[in-house]
Design an enzyme around this catalytic site. Structure first.
Site, PDB file in Angstrom:
ATOM      1  N   SER A  25     -36.896  -2.820  -1.557  1.00 29.35           N
ATOM      2  CA  SER A  25     -37.071  -2.303  -0.018  1.00 29.35           C
ATOM      3  C   SER A  25     -37.898  -1.279   0.182  1.00 29.35           C
ATOM      4  O   SER A  25     -38.824  -1.036   1.015  1.00 29.35           O
ATOM      5  CB  SER A  25     -35.769  -1.974   0.742  1.00 29.35           C
ATOM      6  OG  SER A  25     -35.144  -3.446   1.047  1.00 29.35           O
ATOM      7  N   LYS A  74     -21.532  -3.243   3.636  1.00 31.00           N
ATOM      8  CA  LYS A  74     -21.719  -3.938   4.995  1.00 31.00           C
ATOM      9  C   LYS A  74     -20.677  -4.065   5.902  1.00 31.00           C
ATOM     10  O   LYS A  74     -21.078  -4.098   7.070  1.00 31.00           O
ATOM     11  CB  LYS A  74     -22.443  -5.234   4.626  1.00 31.00           C
ATOM     12  CG  LYS A  74     -23.742  -5.142   4.015  1.00 31.00           C
ATOM     13  CD  LYS A  74     -24.401  -6.688   3.851  1.00 31.00           C
ATOM     14  CE  LYS A  74     -25.562  -6.479   3.063  1.00 31.00           C
ATOM     15  NZ  LYS A  74     -26.250  -7.887   2.904  1.00 31.00           N
ATOM     16  N   ASP A 110     -29.644 -10.409   8.431  1.00 33.77           N
ATOM     17  CA  ASP A 110     -29.496 -11.412   7.268  1.00 33.77           C
ATOM     18  C   ASP A 110     -29.584 -12.858   7.950  1.00 33.77           C
ATOM     19  O   ASP A 110     -30.078 -13.731   7.492  1.00 33.77           O
ATOM     20  CB  ASP A 110     -28.338 -10.990   6.474  1.00 33.77           C
ATOM     21  CG  ASP A 110     -28.344  -9.729   5.436  1.00 33.77           C
ATOM     22  OD1 ASP A 110     -29.435  -9.452   5.155  1.00 33.77           O
ATOM     23  OD2 ASP A 110     -27.493  -9.433   5.178  1.00 33.77           O
ATOM     24  N   ALA A 135     -18.646 -17.201  -0.175  1.00 28.50           N
ATOM     25  CA  ALA A 135     -17.908 -17.116   1.079  1.00 28.50           C
ATOM     26  C   ALA A 135     -17.899 -15.637   1.289  1.00 28.50           C
ATOM     27  O   ALA A 135     -16.980 -14.932   1.730  1.00 28.50           O
ATOM     28  CB  ALA A 135     -16.473 -17.611   1.102  1.00 28.50           C
ATOM     29  N   GLY A 136     -18.819 -14.792   0.613  1.00 27.19           N
ATOM     30  CA  GLY A 136     -18.835 -13.409   0.720  1.00 27.19           C
ATOM     31  C   GLY A 136     -19.597 -12.870   2.040  1.00 27.19           C
ATOM     32  O   GLY A 136     -19.949 -13.597   2.835  1.00 27.19           O
ATOM     33  N   GLY A 137     -20.185 -11.622   1.971  1.00 27.24           N
ATOM     34  CA  GLY A 137     -20.848 -11.050   3.042  1.00 27.24           C
ATOM     35  C   GLY A 137     -21.894 -11.951   3.538  1.00 27.24           C
ATOM     36  O   GLY A 137     -22.352 -12.174   4.853  1.00 27.24           O
ATOM     37  N   ASN A 157     -15.905 -22.295  -2.728  1.00 27.56           N
ATOM     38  CA  ASN A 157     -15.913 -21.182  -2.949  1.00 27.56           C
ATOM     39  C   ASN A 157     -14.909 -20.950  -4.103  1.00 27.56           C
ATOM     40  O   ASN A 157     -14.035 -21.867  -4.294  1.00 27.56           O
ATOM     41  CB  ASN A 157     -15.640 -19.829  -1.937  1.00 27.56           C
ATOM     42  CG  ASN A 157     -15.810 -18.826  -2.387  1.00 27.56           C
ATOM     43  OD1 ASN A 157     -16.888 -18.320  -3.000  1.00 27.56           O
ATOM     44  ND2 ASN A 157     -14.859 -17.692  -2.223  1.00 27.56           N
ATOM     45  N   THR A 159     -12.868 -18.941  -4.882  1.00 30.71           N
ATOM     46  CA  THR A 159     -11.343 -18.430  -4.333  1.00 30.71           C
ATOM     47  C   THR A 159     -11.324 -19.166  -2.822  1.00 30.71           C
ATOM     48  O   THR A 159     -12.102 -18.481  -1.911  1.00 30.71           O
ATOM     49  CB  THR A 159     -11.258 -16.756  -4.052  1.00 30.71           C
ATOM     50  OG1 THR A 159     -11.872 -16.153  -5.313  1.00 30.71           O
ATOM     51  CG2 THR A 159      -9.798 -16.314  -3.918  1.00 30.71           C
ATOM     52  N   TYR A 231     -32.471 -13.126  -5.486  1.00 27.78           N
ATOM     53  CA  TYR A 231     -34.076 -12.798  -5.595  1.00 27.78           C
ATOM     54  C   TYR A 231     -34.664 -11.942  -6.897  1.00 27.78           C
ATOM     55  O   TYR A 231     -35.648 -12.044  -7.026  1.00 27.78           O
ATOM     56  CB  TYR A 231     -34.613 -12.162  -4.478  1.00 27.78           C
ATOM     57  CG  TYR A 231     -34.040 -10.695  -4.226  1.00 27.78           C
ATOM     58  CD1 TYR A 231     -32.802 -10.632  -3.374  1.00 27.78           C
ATOM     59  CD2 TYR A 231     -34.496  -9.467  -5.208  1.00 27.78           C
ATOM     60  CE1 TYR A 231     -32.259  -9.343  -3.318  1.00 27.78           C
ATOM     61  CE2 TYR A 231     -33.761  -8.428  -4.729  1.00 27.78           C
ATOM     62  CZ  TYR A 231     -32.871  -7.965  -4.141  1.00 27.78           C
ATOM     63  OH  TYR A 231     -32.268  -6.882  -4.107  1.00 27.78           O
TER      64      TYR A 231
HETATM   65  P1  NAP Z   1     -20.105 -10.697  -2.004  1.00 31.22           P
HETATM   66  O1  NAP Z   1     -19.735 -10.353  -0.590  1.00 31.22           O
HETATM   67  O2  NAP Z   1     -19.588  -9.784  -3.301  1.00 31.22           O
HETATM   68  O3  NAP Z   1     -19.751 -12.283  -2.500  1.00 31.22           O
HETATM   69  C1  NAP Z   1     -20.110 -12.827  -3.608  1.00 31.22           C
HETATM   70  C2  NAP Z   1     -19.733 -14.204  -3.509  1.00 31.22           C
HETATM   71  O4  NAP Z   1     -20.132 -14.843  -5.020  1.00 31.22           O
HETATM   72  C3  NAP Z   1     -18.150 -14.529  -3.254  1.00 31.22           C
HETATM   73  O5  NAP Z   1     -18.172 -15.872  -2.535  1.00 31.22           O
HETATM   74  C4  NAP Z   1     -17.805 -14.838  -4.912  1.00 31.22           C
HETATM   75  O6  NAP Z   1     -16.583 -15.695  -4.821  1.00 31.22           O
HETATM   76  C5  NAP Z   1     -18.818 -15.467  -5.594  1.00 31.22           C
HETATM   77  N1  NAP Z   1     -18.990 -15.420  -6.820  1.00 31.22           N
HETATM   78  C6  NAP Z   1     -19.281 -14.214  -7.460  1.00 31.22           C
HETATM   79  N2  NAP Z   1     -19.166 -14.459  -8.903  1.00 31.22           N
HETATM   80  C7  NAP Z   1     -18.909 -15.766  -8.998  1.00 31.22           C
HETATM   81  C8  NAP Z   1     -18.820 -16.544 -10.281  1.00 31.22           C
HETATM   82  N3  NAP Z   1     -18.992 -16.339 -11.320  1.00 31.22           N
HETATM   83  N4  NAP Z   1     -18.538 -18.099 -10.143  1.00 31.22           N
HETATM   84  C9  NAP Z   1     -18.425 -18.541  -8.727  1.00 31.22           C
HETATM   85  N5  NAP Z   1     -18.644 -17.551  -7.794  1.00 31.22           N
HETATM   86  C10 NAP Z   1     -18.652 -16.327  -7.801  1.00 31.22           C
HETATM   87  O7  NAP Z   1     -21.570 -10.318  -2.095  1.00 31.22           O
HETATM   88  P2  NAP Z   1     -22.728 -10.635  -1.209  1.00 31.22           P
HETATM   89  O8  NAP Z   1     -22.990  -9.641  -0.282  1.00 31.22           O
HETATM   90  O9  NAP Z   1     -22.543 -11.940  -0.185  1.00 31.22           O
HETATM   91  O10 NAP Z   1     -24.064 -11.015  -2.184  1.00 31.22           O
HETATM   92  C11 NAP Z   1     -24.271 -12.277  -2.903  1.00 31.22           C
HETATM   93  C12 NAP Z   1     -25.498 -12.329  -3.588  1.00 31.22           C
HETATM   94  O11 NAP Z   1     -26.374 -12.479  -2.812  1.00 31.22           O
HETATM   95  C13 NAP Z   1     -25.832 -11.302  -4.311  1.00 31.22           C
HETATM   96  O12 NAP Z   1     -26.659 -11.609  -5.634  1.00 31.22           O
HETATM   97  C14 NAP Z   1     -26.937 -10.595  -3.480  1.00 31.22           C
HETATM   98  O13 NAP Z   1     -28.057  -9.652  -4.159  1.00 31.22           O
HETATM   99  C15 NAP Z   1     -27.541 -11.652  -2.648  1.00 31.22           C
HETATM  100  N6  NAP Z   1     -28.182 -11.366  -1.596  1.00 31.22           N
HETATM  101  C16 NAP Z   1     -29.463 -11.507  -1.093  1.00 31.22           C
HETATM  102  C17 NAP Z   1     -29.951 -11.332   0.142  1.00 31.22           C
HETATM  103  C18 NAP Z   1     -31.336 -11.584   0.546  1.00 31.22           C
HETATM  104  O14 NAP Z   1     -31.827 -11.053   1.367  1.00 31.22           O
HETATM  105  N7  NAP Z   1     -31.834 -12.463  -0.400  1.00 31.22           N
HETATM  106  C19 NAP Z   1     -29.252 -10.571   1.292  1.00 31.22           C
HETATM  107  C20 NAP Z   1     -27.975 -10.315   0.850  1.00 31.22           C
HETATM  108  C21 NAP Z   1     -27.284 -10.578  -0.294  1.00 31.22           C
HETATM  109  P3  NAP Z   1     -15.025 -15.212  -4.586  1.00 31.22           P
HETATM  110  O15 NAP Z   1     -14.616 -15.060  -3.160  1.00 31.22           O
HETATM  111  O16 NAP Z   1     -14.308 -16.151  -5.671  1.00 31.22           O
HETATM  112  O17 NAP Z   1     -15.000 -13.731  -5.257  1.00 31.22           O
END
Ligand code: NAP
Length: 290
Positions: A25, A74, A110, A135-137, A157, A159, A231
């Site tokens: 960023s 977030k 986002d 199903a995260g943020g 998901n 979980t 990314y």
């Molecule tokens: P988060 O809230 O921690 O959510 C992570 C998600 O991934 C949850 O659904 C989790 O499942 C799942 N997960 C993690 N490890 C896993 C595995 N080994 N097998 C299966 N599922 C798994 O994170 P977030 O903020 O949503 O971000 C997620 C990703 O998106 C990150 O890599 C982040 O860098 C990227 N991102 C990119 C942008 C962009 O602009 N391109 C914006 C935001 C985020 P559970 O519920 O079971 O834990």
């Protein structure tokens, strides 16, 4: 060319999160500020969970114009703000804060950023069956945006209870039904059979685990649009498999650029130079990939 340097009038913005070592960023925003001759500076701040409240006070006391908010703050940050935009409140996550003379308002770019990327690729969500992994943020923002545009969502998901909570919130706010499935290969195959668009919102495939993918390659068919919001790397294993299958692909850098462009516009009131921001983000990413 007129040189720019930090002065007593420079407006400060940045990102708060943990970790922030690999953020692209600063390159994206500082390039855009310089290109438009705006006296702004963007700085990353590593802020752990225990320091969030004092960091938010710092936005006010240091007279900053605002911040981006990333993992793990977030959702947590909402309670520390003065106002929250209705969309961000529905999503339950804020990724941009704007300070108007110390009054802090939270937004979520986002969701709109992801929709902008789909529009750029001529993908209309209405009536499409979209398979969402995670199903995260980030999934919450994307699911809200897609459901609001009339997409039918199938959310898988690891979980399932997390997906059930997310799906219930999205359905309540948008009136769209969201199907929830546990993430295993049998259920994924069933969802892919019915799907048009696949979005990976999990961190699976992210550096250093670059060879990981949740989707067996044989499930991807040529009519699919496959988006991965990871990314780093630029071309994940999932996207490489999708390309080989003849599907259209969208990489995570696109969403990152658009959420940043929308944040830039909220801080400065100027139209974001998206091409310049894209070049800055790619340059920074390449420097980390070395
Ligand atoms: P988060 O809230 O921690 O959510 C992570 C998600 O991934 C949850 O659904 C989790 O499942 C799942 N997960 C993690 N490890 C896993 C595995 N080994 N097998 C299966 N599922 C798994 O994170 P977030 O903020 O949503 O971000 C997620 C990703 O998106 C990150 O890599 C982040 O860098 C990227 N991102 C990119 C942008 C962009 O602009 N391109 C914006 C935001 C985020 P559970 O519920 O079971 O834990």
């Amino acid at each position: 060319m007129k040189t720019w340097e930090v002065s007593g009038r420079t407006r400060l913005v940045g990102v708060i999160g943990d970790p922030v070592e690999h953020t692209v960023s600063p390159a994206m925003h500082n390039d855009a500020f310089r290109a438009l001759g705006l006296d702004y500076l963007y700085v990353p701040f590593r802020v752990g969970k225990a320091d969030l409240a004092s960091a938010v006070h710092g936005i006010r006391s240091l007279g900053m114009r605002g911040v981006n908010v990333t993992i793990p703050h977030k959702m947590e940050i909402i309670q520390h703000l003065d106002r929250v935009d209705p969309l961000a409140a529905e999503i339950g996550a804020v990724n941009v804060v704007v300070s108007d003379d110390g009054i802090l308002t939270g937004y979520n770019t986002d969701a709109e950023g992801f929709l902008n990327v789909l529009m750029e690729h001529d993908v209309e969500p209405e009536g499409k069956n979209v398979v969402i992994l995670g199903a995260g943020g980030a999934a919450r923002a994307i699911a809200f945006a897609l459901a609001d545009r009339g997409a039918n969502l199938i959310m898988l998901n690891r979980t399932p209870s997390n997906a059930a909570r997310c799906a219930a919130d999205v359905s309540k706010a948008t009136g769209q039904k969201v199907e929830v499935l546990a993430l295993d290969n049998r259920r994924l195959a069933d969802a892919m059979e019915r799907g048009h668009v696949l979005v990976n919102t999990t961190s699976v495939g992210m550096y250093p685990s670059k060879d990981d993918s949740l989707v067996p390659a044989e499930l991807i068919r040529p009519h699919f649009v496959v988006a991965d919001i990871v990314y780093n790397p630029h071309r994940t294993r999932l996207l490489a498999d999708a390309e080989k299958a003849g599907a259209r692909t969208i990489n995570g850098l696109e969403m990152l650029i658009w959420q940043g462009a929308l944040a830039f516009e909220k801080w400065t009131g100027k139209k974001a130079p998206v091409g310049i921001m894209r070049r800055g983000a790619v340059r920074a990413l390449k420097s980390y990939e070395k």
